[in-house]
Design a protein around this motif. Structure first.
Motif, mmCIF file in Angstrom:
data_model
loop_
_atom_site.group_PDB
_atom_site.id
_atom_site.type_symbol
_atom_site.label_atom_id
_atom_site.label_comp_id
_atom_site.label_asym_id
_atom_site.label_seq_id
_atom_site.Cartn_x
_atom_site.Cartn_y
_atom_site.Cartn_z
ATOM 1 N N VAL A 78 1.222 -1.733 0.143
ATOM 2 C CA VAL A 78 -0.167 0.284 0.006
ATOM 3 C C VAL A 78 1.046 0.735 0.219
ATOM 4 O O VAL A 78 0.230 2.251 -0.372
ATOM 5 N N ALA A 79 2.387 1.114 0.182
ATOM 6 C CA ALA A 79 3.089 1.912 0.095
ATOM 7 C C ALA A 79 3.609 2.760 -1.735
ATOM 8 O O ALA A 79 3.301 2.031 -1.823
ATOM 9 N N ASP A 80 3.567 4.214 -0.784
ATOM 10 C CA ASP A 80 3.762 4.633 -2.420
ATOM 11 C C ASP A 80 5.241 4.739 -2.557
ATOM 12 O O ASP A 80 5.642 5.018 -3.455
ATOM 13 N N TYR A 81 5.554 4.606 -1.059
ATOM 14 C CA TYR A 81 7.309 4.761 -1.291
ATOM 15 C C TYR A 81 7.998 4.536 -0.208
ATOM 16 O O TYR A 81 7.522 3.865 0.718
ATOM 17 N N GLY A 82 8.563 2.949 -0.906
ATOM 18 C CA GLY A 82 9.126 1.515 0.402
ATOM 19 C C GLY A 82 10.401 2.281 0.813
ATOM 20 O O GLY A 82 10.891 2.720 -0.413
ATOM 21 N N ILE A 83 11.097 2.044 1.704
ATOM 22 C CA ILE A 83 12.498 1.970 1.818
ATOM 23 C C ILE A 83 12.567 0.561 3.090
ATOM 24 O O ILE A 83 12.195 0.752 4.085
ATOM 25 N N VAL A 84 13.236 -0.189 2.083
ATOM 26 C CA VAL A 84 13.830 -1.126 3.198
ATOM 27 C C VAL A 84 14.807 -1.264 3.695
ATOM 28 O O VAL A 84 15.893 -0.732 3.558
ATOM 29 N N GLY A 85 15.273 -1.606 4.742
ATOM 30 C CA GLY A 85 15.745 -0.921 6.141
ATOM 31 C C GLY A 85 15.743 -0.606 7.560
ATOM 32 O O GLY A 85 14.476 -1.180 7.645
ATOM 33 N N ASP A 86 16.964 -0.441 7.939
ATOM 34 C CA ASP A 86 16.479 -0.501 9.719
ATOM 35 C C ASP A 86 16.115 0.590 10.469
ATOM 36 O O ASP A 86 16.740 2.226 9.346
ATOM 37 N N LEU A 87 14.961 1.108 10.734
ATOM 38 C CA LEU A 87 14.494 1.595 11.074
ATOM 39 C C LEU A 87 15.332 3.286 12.341
ATOM 40 O O LEU A 87 15.194 3.881 11.400
ATOM 41 N N PHE A 88 15.916 2.759 12.558
ATOM 42 C CA PHE A 88 16.826 3.252 13.631
ATOM 43 C C PHE A 88 18.036 3.785 13.004
ATOM 44 O O PHE A 88 18.530 4.658 13.439
#
Ligand code: FAD
Length: 325
Positions: free
Chosen positions: A302-312
């Protein structure tokens, strides 16, 4: 035939809530030439609010000012509004789909013997025959239905942040009418203290930006980078039920089917998998950004932009970049 529309004004901390102007905009969309739109304002010490409200395109403002209405009390508010509605006999009542709207609208619909449509997100009026089509989400946001009323009166609640706020008019002063109604004395509430369970100054349901955390934040301290980003973007912090159940934050922050429904311009989901019950509360957001370590996480659908990574790592980087703007 000219119709009378009534807006129920909501306020908090001495300010009109934005949803009041949005409910007015919804009524403007549903009304035709010659229809009258008035508002009702309940509370104690309402003079400045009535003054603010009077600049909106309203025919009049009915005010019930009584110390017994200083804090919201469903029984007292319903009793007073019921009496006012008996007197005004509106053809349609519009208000926000807020905690108060959900509480009061069905009682007013019963009182008016009206049809009710809740959580409306769009309105189209056919000026030719005057029919009005209302759109509302159903099945936890998986589908939209379009409905129309076959007769008056109507009671309508509108989802916050879906209609633009009606503009106030320069030089316009709607007359303020004191309704001779008092709060029933046996239904008064004495409030000693109000403990607000929100994050920051911005109301979650009215926020234009929400930075939301899930179980991926790991613990209560894990919300700190999210709070920093939300504060920078003048937004609010939200959460998944996973994060609330884990005790990382208060349930007041929960977004979803059993939490709050939000429609901000920007929703940043951090460490949230994207369960259907969470999507029910945020999929109407204008732009969705998802940050998740797992590229297969359903939130990316559902995301328009996706970032695969560690949120921290990602959230502090975003904060750093937004600071430069
Ligand atoms: P998880 O599903 O555990 O997801 C955590 C995510 O964080 C994972 O995708 C993981 O890859 C990611 N992650 C972990 N560490 C990091 C990191 N360092 N950086 C980036 N990503 C990371 N849920 C709601 O949210 N709202 C509701 O209103 C709601 N109502 C419900 C009603 C019912 C009747 C039921 C049965 C369930 C309801 N739920 C609701 C619960 C829902 O089904 C999910 O269990 C919940 O949303 C999961 O929360 P989560 O995404 O935070 O946790």
């Amino acid at each position: 035939m000219s119709r009378t529309f009534l807006i129920i004004a909501e306020h908090r901390d001495g300010k009109l809530r934005q949803v009041t102007a949005e409910a007015l905009q919804a009524a403007l969309l549903a009304s035709g030439d010659g229809d009258r739109i008035s508002a009702v304002l309940l509370g104690s010490g309402t003079e400045p609010l009535a003054e603010e409200l009077s600049s909106f395109p309203l025919s009049e403002i009915h005010v019930v000012d009584d110390p017994g209405l200083s804090a919201y009390n469903p029984e007292a508010y319903t009793a007073v509004l019921g009496e006012l509605i008996e007197a005004v006999r509106p053809d349609a009542v519009f208000m926000g789909h807020t905690a108060m709207g959900r509480d009061i609208a069905p009682a007013l619909a019963a009182k008016l013997q009206a049809g009710q449509l809740s959580d409306v997100i769009a309105i189209e009026r056919n000026d030719g025959d005057g029919t009005v089509l209302f759109t509302r989400p159903i099945y936890a946001g998986k589908a939209l239905e379009k409905k129309t009323f076959v007769q008056f009166p109507w009671v309508v609640t509108v989802r916050p942040n879906n209609f633009p706020a009606a503009p106030s008019l320069e030089g316009h002063r709607a007359p303020v009418v004191k309704a001779g109604i008092a709060a029933p004395s046996q239904l008064r509430t004495i409030v000693k203290d109000v403990v607000r369970k929100t994050s920051g100054k911005v109301d979650l349901t009215e926020a234009k930006v929400i930075v939301s955390g899930g179980r991926g934040v790991k613990n209560a301290d894990g919300f700190k980078p999210l709070e920093e980003l939300a504060a920078l973007l003048v937004g609010a912090v939200g959460a998944s039920r996973g994060a609330c159940d884990a005790g990382y934050c208060d349930y007041a922050l929960q977004i979803g089917q059993t939490g709050k429904v939000v429609t901000p311009e920007l929703y940043i989901a951090c460490g949230i998998s994207g369960a259907i019950q969470h999507l029910a509360g945020m999929s109407g957001s204008r732009v969705i950004v998802a940050i998740n370590k797992d590229p297969e996480a359903p939130i990316f659908k559902v995301a328009d932009y996706g970032i695969v990574g560690d949120l921290f790592e990602v959230v502090p980087l975003l904060t750093q970049e937004f600071r430069k703007v």
